[in-house]
Design a protein around this motif. Structure first.
Motif, PDB file in Angstrom:
ATOM      1  N   GLU A 199       0.782  -1.107   0.367  1.00 38.48           N
ATOM      2  CA  GLU A 199      -0.525  -0.225   0.173  1.00 38.48           C
ATOM      3  C   GLU A 199       0.931   1.219  -0.141  1.00 38.48           C
ATOM      4  O   GLU A 199       0.311   2.414   0.297  1.00 38.48           O
ATOM      5  CB  GLU A 199      -0.738  -0.191   1.124  1.00 38.48           C
TER       6      GLU A 199
ATOM      7  N   ASN B 110       5.237   2.036  16.928  1.00 41.76           N
ATOM      8  CA  ASN B 110       4.562   2.062  15.369  1.00 41.76           C
ATOM      9  C   ASN B 110       3.410   2.979  15.319  1.00 41.76           C
ATOM     10  O   ASN B 110       2.574   3.306  14.626  1.00 41.76           O
ATOM     11  CB  ASN B 110       3.869   0.921  14.844  1.00 41.76           C
ATOM     12  N   GLN B 111       3.862   4.188  16.454  1.00 42.29           N
ATOM     13  CA  GLN B 111       3.017   5.507  16.742  1.00 42.29           C
ATOM     14  C   GLN B 111       3.397   6.564  17.471  1.00 42.29           C
ATOM     15  O   GLN B 111       4.433   5.884  18.619  1.00 42.29           O
ATOM     16  CB  GLN B 111       1.468   5.060  18.275  1.00 42.29           C
TER      17      GLN B 111
ATOM     18  N   ALA C 152      -2.840   6.688   9.416  1.00 37.23           N
ATOM     19  CA  ALA C 152      -4.082   5.588  10.637  1.00 37.23           C
ATOM     20  C   ALA C 152      -3.736   4.771   9.382  1.00 37.23           C
ATOM     21  O   ALA C 152      -4.693   3.529   9.849  1.00 37.23           O
ATOM     22  CB  ALA C 152      -4.970   6.198  11.045  1.00 37.23           C
ATOM     23  N   SER C 153      -4.708   4.536   8.124  1.00 36.53           N
ATOM     24  CA  SER C 153      -5.492   4.036   7.085  1.00 36.53           C
ATOM     25  C   SER C 153      -4.139   2.252   7.191  1.00 36.53           C
ATOM     26  O   SER C 153      -4.667   1.774   7.021  1.00 36.53           O
ATOM     27  CB  SER C 153      -5.559   4.269   6.205  1.00 36.53           C
ATOM     28  N   TYR C 154      -2.842   2.584   7.475  1.00 37.19           N
ATOM     29  CA  TYR C 154      -2.019   1.100   7.055  1.00 37.19           C
ATOM     30  C   TYR C 154      -1.869   1.378   8.341  1.00 37.19           C
ATOM     31  O   TYR C 154      -1.957   1.245   9.647  1.00 37.19           O
ATOM     32  CB  TYR C 154      -0.967   1.612   6.524  1.00 37.19           C
ATOM     33  N   ASN C 155      -1.039  -0.289   8.560  1.00 39.10           N
ATOM     34  CA  ASN C 155      -1.033  -1.101   9.451  1.00 39.10           C
ATOM     35  C   ASN C 155       0.063  -2.044   9.958  1.00 39.10           C
ATOM     36  O   ASN C 155       1.091  -2.315   9.500  1.00 39.10           O
ATOM     37  CB  ASN C 155      -1.794  -2.399   9.558  1.00 39.10           C
ATOM     38  N   TRP C 156       0.786  -0.174  10.686  1.00 41.50           N
ATOM     39  CA  TRP C 156       2.677  -0.400  10.708  1.00 41.50           C
ATOM     40  C   TRP C 156       2.439  -0.827  11.920  1.00 41.50           C
ATOM     41  O   TRP C 156       1.610  -1.287  13.002  1.00 41.50           O
ATOM     42  CB  TRP C 156       2.603   1.664  11.384  1.00 41.50           C
ATOM     43  N   ARG C 157       3.669  -1.735  11.265  1.00 43.78           N
ATOM     44  CA  ARG C 157       3.965  -2.753  12.532  1.00 43.78           C
ATOM     45  C   ARG C 157       4.967  -2.513  13.313  1.00 43.78           C
ATOM     46  O   ARG C 157       5.839  -1.603  13.642  1.00 43.78           O
ATOM     47  CB  ARG C 157       5.282  -3.492  11.393  1.00 43.78           C
ATOM     48  N   GLU C 158       5.080  -3.366  14.398  1.00 43.94           N
ATOM     49  CA  GLU C 158       5.133  -3.562  15.220  1.00 43.94           C
ATOM     50  C   GLU C 158       6.967  -4.082  16.103  1.00 43.94           C
ATOM     51  O   GLU C 158       6.170  -5.444  15.553  1.00 43.94           O
ATOM     52  CB  GLU C 158       4.429  -4.363  16.494  1.00 43.94           C
TER      53      GLU C 158
ATOM     54  N   ASN D 289       9.255  -0.858   6.415  1.00 47.19           N
ATOM     55  CA  ASN D 289       7.155  -1.597   6.120  1.00 47.19           C
ATOM     56  C   ASN D 289       7.141  -1.423   4.534  1.00 47.19           C
ATOM     57  O   ASN D 289       6.738  -3.166   4.470  1.00 47.19           O
ATOM     58  CB  ASN D 289       6.492  -0.457   6.869  1.00 47.19           C
TER      59      ASN D 289
ATOM     60  N   ASP E 228       6.413  -5.618   3.111  1.00 42.25           N
ATOM     61  CA  ASP E 228       5.882  -5.486   2.000  1.00 42.25           C
ATOM     62  C   ASP E 228       6.067  -6.103   0.839  1.00 42.25           C
ATOM     63  O   ASP E 228       5.889  -7.093   0.741  1.00 42.25           O
ATOM     64  CB  ASP E 228       4.939  -4.480   1.816  1.00 42.25           C
TER      65      ASP E 228
END
Length: 798
Positions: free
Chosen positions: A33, A508-509, A536-542, A600, A604
């Motif tokens: 994404e 990740n925040q 925020a729409s992307y699921n950022w990895r921890e 990230n 992907d």
């Protein structure tokens, strides 16, 4: 790759492109994404996040920089404790009337004195009123309440003054002047003129009598004139850090004899004038050091004495590295010492000074006899590498944790004596030293509570990758943990100490602002939420936090990014953080946020990514910090190699599909990896990299490698330019042309070396308008597009 100076072999590029193109159009093509263009655009796309947190002086409002309106720069916003649900933009007048963070409170904390716009201001906390009490023709600095709180000391025109608040009288405490004292001398006459005058006075009685009367009158005026105060002349020196004791009986200041060093210049080829303009820049490692002396003014004796450091223990010791040069005769001589801070007791009767050797291998904490200037050493810290660590401060400018307890008997300071930076008390009379904290963790920014009965401090006790805030009794004891949120808790205590404003982030925040009462049981309340919808729409990895074993048995911390099995391409990329002494394998939002997002995206696309806190990184104590001493590109590089071995053994990584990238120090490591470990790394992107440490600055480099003329072995084995013949894989070099930190000259010299060696598979991308830290999104996008292309072309066909 396009628009580059020296391309990869053209035939190889075509083959790689076709292979890569085939991969992209296959049914199992990896997609994300994210795109380079998206993550490298102006960071405002991520949202707006609070920064530069500070409290109002009356503990009623929290102020911070914020930009929800997407303006060209942040503005000042506030949240009132009475209305925590509303974020308000501070009005211009309110911003102008804010009491600054600097200044000094009286003991009851009912008043605060500070300087603003060069004038002296007194603020009454109860009446919430600021009064300008002194406006002179040039700036006033360093205002401070004295022990008699009806008096304030301040510095003006390089002199200390005392203002009496009751009668508004000003007393000049010191009389310091620039230059040398002018001696009054009778004009020297030539032999001929002297003979004429003598003859004239002998012949003419009236003329002779008038001369004698004039001489007698002058002598009488001198005898009845008010005695002039003692004046200290700086000569060729400049003055720095003038401090007045709380009882106004003494003043300490530094005399600085500036060394004359040859500075470099960085050409700016795109100057707005249309001409090439030279940007002034730093000198190079090995420069002469400024000579700094400590002077003490005694008001009662009305005199100044210079503190003698020649008897400090170990002052003539030779550094350990001289053992590697047995064919050279080393003269044992007194090393240069830099006083980097003077601290008076609260009653003003005692003082301690923080002293550092110019080679930064010794630190002495000594009591100064204010009557004689003699030094009594209280603590000596020696490091064969270099003195540093959290709270220990810097060689030249002081800083760090140091001061007195109110009992006028104990001083406090931080030291790496045990291998980790901890907080200590020392009784100046008995010499007894007590560790207030202990363990395999570090202490950051301790300070005393308002009532001086407790400490507030931040530590990594929970985990090296976390930061939490604590309270502890002043003489030591159980620490109460006041924060619990996983990650980094950067606490700003309200002036009345009832609340904590917490800037918190996780891996990740990004940072958000929280409010919490100053006790362990209270729940934090989130005050800001600034992430944009797009971010925020992307699921950022921890990332997964791991430790792997290095070749010498050390357990190396790292962050690991693992792709989904259905897209995994069995290739790995190692990201190397910059700065050397910096921590990045932690559980808070990284200052390398662009690289975090790029990692990230790589994940992907099927890459396994590892981000290592190699030897030399911050956060893990003295041995980790100094693991690179005299050999940069040693353990810091072998840690990267061992990280790759860990991935190969545990995550099915193809040994022929490993890349590495990083900027600044990370760029240096990338070059060393590509030149000395070609069997491990097939591709590398070295960004704004040091190629020859003898061309970097003095303050950073001399600590780690000493000086080139004194320790050439260290520079020879630490500089990539000496190992360029080892290049076998594909290398991208990228550098800003107006970099005033790591100069563009570094990669120009390396490029010439690679040309002379006949190396093919490398390229140089230059950025004409960028310095060390890129600013333009177009530059970031171009650079990381090239990095992605490099990895895709060089690794995915293996």
């Amino acid at each position: 790759m396009n628009n580059i100076f020296i391309p990869f072999n053209a035939t190889k590029r075509v083959v790689l492109f076709l292979l890569f193109f085939g991969l992209c159009i296959s049914a199992n093509a990896q997609q994300s994404e994210l795109s380079v263009e998206k993550i490298m655009q102006d960071p405002s796309w991520m949202g707006t996040f609070p920064s530069n947190i500070r409290w109002g002086v009356n503990s009623e409002n929290i102020y911070f920089d914020y930009n929800p309106e997407k303006n060209t720069s942040d503005s000042l916003y506030k949240i009132s404790l009475k209305n925590r649900n509303e974020i308000q933009k501070a009005e211009l007048q309110e911003k102008r009337n804010m009491v600054p963070q600097w200044g000094d409170f009286n003991k009851k904390r009912t008043k605060k004195v500070y300087t603003e716009n060069g004038n002296l201001v007194l603020y009454d906390l109860k009446g919430k009123e600021a009064t300008e009490i002194l406006d002179l023709d040039s700036e006033i600095d360093d205002a401070m309440f004295l022990q008699d709180e009806d008096k304030i000391s301040f510095v003006y025109n390089d002199n200390a003054f005392i203002l009496n608040l009751e009668n508004a009288q000003i007393h000049q405490l010191t009389h310091i002047r620039k230059g040398k004292k002018k001696e009054e001398k009778e004009p020297e006459l030539s032999d001929q003129d002297a003979w004429l005058e003598k003859e004239n006075l002998e012949l003419l009685q009236v003329v002779n009598e008038r001369k004698e009367k004039k001489k007698s009158a002058e002598n009488y005026r001198k005898s009845v004139a008010e005695e002039e105060p003692f004046t200290f002349y700086l000569g060729e020196n400049s003055l720095r850090r003038l401090q007045v004791s709380p009882n106004a009986s003494y003043a300490a200041f530094q005399l600085v004899d500036r060394a004359e060093n040859k500075n470099t210049e960085v050409p700016n080829y795109v100057d707005e004038s249309g001409y090439t303009a030279n940007l002034p820049a730093r000198s190079k490692v090995g420069e002469a050091s400024d000579k700094v002396e400590l002077a003490i003014y005694n008001a009662e004796k009305d005199t100044v004495f210079i503190v003698d450091t020649s008897a400090l223990p170990g002052i003539t010791d030779l550094p350990d590295y001289t053992e590697d040069y047995r064919d050279k005769e080393w003269e044992k001589k007194e090393r240069q010492v830099i006083p980097s801070g003077t601290y008076f007791s609260e009653n003003g009767e005692k003082a301690v000074v923080n002293l550092r050797s110019a080679d930064n291998k010794d630190r002495w904490i000594a009591e100064v006899n204010l009557e004689t200037g003699a030094l009594k050493v209280l603590d000596r810290q020696h490091d064969d590498a270099w003195i540093a660590g959290p709270g220990v401060g810097y060689t030249y400018w002081g800083g760090g944790t140091m001061g007195w307890l109110p009992d006028n008997e104990h001083i406090y300071f931080q030291s790496e004596e045990t291998g980790f930076s901890h907080l200590y008390l020392l009784d100046v009379e008995t010499g007894t030293k007590k560790a207030l904290t202990k363990g395999n963790y570090e202490v950051f920014d301790p300070f005393l509570s308002n009532d001086k009965k407790s400490w507030y401090l931040t530590t990594s006790q929970v985990d090296a990758g976390e930061r939490h805030f604590y309270k502890m009794p002043v003489m030591g004891g159980k620490m109460e943990q006041l924060t619990q949120m996983t990650g980094k808790n950067e606490v700003y205590l309200s002036p009345d100490e009832k609340y904590m404003a917490i800037l918190h982030s996780s891996s990740n925040q990004p940072e958000e602002l929280y409010l919490k009462k100053t006790n362990s049981n209270a729940e934090p309340e989130q005050l800001t939420s600034g992430e944009s919808e797009a971010f925020a729409s992307y699921n950022w990895r921890e990332p997964e936090f791991i430790k792997f074993e290095a070749e010498d048995g050390a357990m190396v911390p790292a962050r690991l990014y693992l792709p989904q099995e259905n897209v995994k391409n069995n290739a790995a990329v190692v990201f190397v953080h910059g700065a050397g002494y910096l921590q990045n394998a932690h559980k808070w939002w990284s200052s390398y946020f662009r690289e975090y997002m790029f990692n990230n995206m790589l994940t992907d696309l099927g890459y396994t990514v590892i981000d290592i806190d190699y030897r030399g990184s911050a956060g893990y104590g003295r041995d980790w910090r100094t693991g690179i001493y005299r050999h940069m590109g040693g353990k810091d590089l072998s840690d990267q190699v061992d990280g790759v071995k860990y991935l190969i053994e545990n995550y099915d990584i193809n040994p022929q599909k490993v890349g590495i990238y990083g900027g600044s120090y990370g760029g240096f490591i990338t070059l060393m990896a590509m030149f000395t470990e070609p069997e491990t790394f097939q591709a590398g992107a070295a960004l704004r990299s040091v190629t020859d440490w003898a061309h970097y600055n003095h303050g950073y480099t001399s600590n780690i490698l000493n000086e080139p003329a004194l320790d050439p072995i260290a520079y020879r084995r630490s500089s990539p330019i000496y190992f360029a013949e080892g290049l076998e894989g594909d290398l991208l070099i990228a550098h800003g042309m107006v970099d005033t930190n790591v100069h563009f000259q570094d990669v120009v010299r390396l490029a010439q070396r690679l040309i002379e060696l006949g190396k093919d598979d490398w390229e140089l991308a230059v950025y004409p308008v960028e310095s060390h830290g890129f600013v333009e999104p177009s530059s970031w996008t171009d650079e990381y597009s090239r990095i992605l292309e490099l990895f895709n072309e060089s690794l995915l066909n293996k």
